[in-house]
Motif scaffolding. Sequence first.
Motif, PDB file in Angstrom:
ATOM      1  N   ASP A 169       7.312  -5.145   4.234  1.00  0.00           N
ATOM      2  CA  ASP A 169       7.103  -4.037   3.301  1.00  0.00           C
ATOM      3  C   ASP A 169       5.730  -3.401   3.461  1.00  0.00           C
ATOM      4  N   GLU A 170       4.763  -4.175   3.965  1.00  0.00           N
ATOM      5  CA  GLU A 170       3.394  -3.672   4.077  1.00  0.00           C
ATOM      6  C   GLU A 170       3.247  -2.596   5.148  1.00  0.00           C
ATOM      7  N   ILE A 171       4.158  -2.553   6.108  1.00  0.00           N
ATOM      8  CA  ILE A 171       4.037  -1.563   7.178  1.00  0.00           C
ATOM      9  C   ILE A 171       4.698  -0.235   6.803  1.00  0.00           C
ATOM     10  N   MET A 172       5.318  -0.156   5.619  1.00  0.00           N
ATOM     11  CA  MET A 172       6.073   1.035   5.219  1.00  0.00           C
ATOM     12  C   MET A 172       5.385   1.758   4.064  1.00  0.00           C
ATOM     13  N   THR A 173       5.407   3.086   4.108  1.00  0.00           N
ATOM     14  CA  THR A 173       4.892   3.849   2.968  1.00  0.00           C
ATOM     15  C   THR A 173       5.822   3.729   1.769  1.00  0.00           C
ATOM     16  N   HIS A 174       7.114   3.538   2.016  1.00  0.00           N
ATOM     17  CA  HIS A 174       8.105   3.376   0.959  1.00  0.00           C
ATOM     18  C   HIS A 174       9.029   2.223   1.350  1.00  0.00           C
ATOM     19  N   PRO A 175       8.746   1.016   0.861  1.00  0.00           N
ATOM     20  CA  PRO A 175       9.566  -0.146   1.216  1.00  0.00           C
ATOM     21  C   PRO A 175      11.022   0.027   0.806  1.00  0.00           C
ATOM     22  N   LEU A 176      11.886  -0.738   1.453  1.00  0.00           N
ATOM     23  CA  LEU A 176      13.314  -0.719   1.148  1.00  0.00           C
ATOM     24  C   LEU A 176      13.543  -1.114  -0.305  1.00  0.00           C
ATOM     25  N   GLU A 177      14.484  -0.444  -0.945  1.00  0.00           N
ATOM     26  CA  GLU A 177      14.848  -0.758  -2.326  1.00  0.00           C
ATOM     27  C   GLU A 177      16.172  -1.521  -2.319  1.00  0.00           C
TER      28      GLU A 177
END
Length: 394
Positions: A351-359
């Motif tokens: 999740d840290e590599i994404m601007t908007h983590p998966l929901e």
Amino acid sequence: MKVTAIQTFIVDGGFRPWTFVKMETDEPGLIGWGDCTDWGSPGPVAATVERLSELVIGRDPMQVEAIWWDLTAATMRHVGGIAWKAMAGIDSALWDIRGKALGAPVWQLLGGKMRDRLRLYWSHCGTVRARFADRLGLPRVETTDDLRALAEEVLARGFTAIKTNLFPLRDRPETQALMSRMTHHGGDAPPEVIRNAQAIVGTFREALGPDVGIALDVAFTYRLGGAIKLARALEPYELMWLETETLDPEALRLVRESTRTPICTGESLFGTHQYKPYLQLHAQDIIMPDLAWNGLTMGKKIADMAHAYDTLVAPHNCHSPLTTLVSAALCATIPNFYILEFDVDDPPWRDEIMTHPLEIEDGFLKLSDRPGLGSDLIEAELRKHPPGHYPGVR
């Protein structure tokens, strides 16, 4: 608008490297991200992206279809494999740019969504913890009791389906024989392999109950006779599917006709031309195209062809979270979507590599309404996780 630069990143993905494509344009701040993760050859795939970039830089990124077929022509002597994986990463980045430029999610460009959320199955359930627990800081799975504990976690998280693989269980009597026969049986399924498969699947079935889907992935391990033996032996457990691969579609049709266990295949196939004979023969119940290896442009064509042959689609999706977004864009728009693969046991920096983590909630992925694929990658975070511990990756 023109493509001005293309760059690749090979990143530690926990138990496999992730390979990303970053595409820049002459529109300030407008970039696209793609994924062409290859577990065994990330270096050559990244090098091929660099080579193909020469044919893409300077082009209008809105011409996704034209660029796909131009790259197909340029790699005609290398159909499939590393060349198409590199093309897939470029293709997904182009779709991401196209969506952002138009202010629309990619699924909107593919025809509009048919669903707001996607059912997921927990992939490599037990397998990652049996093989990579120490690397990822996860509890080890070595016994049937460990499988039961894992099943409780599956239910607590709300997942309605899992997929596992075959690995030796320390508390089973056939383990010693299994260690020497797992990879040296010539494609047959000897008795100890069958008993081990029954122990894994049977334990999960008992612990998960009758309504949770259970898939078993054996890839190319078993030839015609071995696959039939295994499929028949697992019939009492009512599998969601047995995932078995062969490059002979007629052999796979015989497997399907020999058992009531549903058959899934296709993660190693490229393009409609390779899927066509399997679909024409109705050799399987479900196909699973890999969009990090086929791209969105070709992936949509494969899914539509499968629909014409009355076949369900469950994309192969055990790569990065970006591939999950690529797959979600397709799955949202096709009538024959079944279920989407998802690796729960990913590294903590996913999740840290994404601007908007998966929901993700109760085993379902919420579809993003944001333009493009729905999230950018954070370059500074990618650089924090080099894949140095993977042999052969530089």
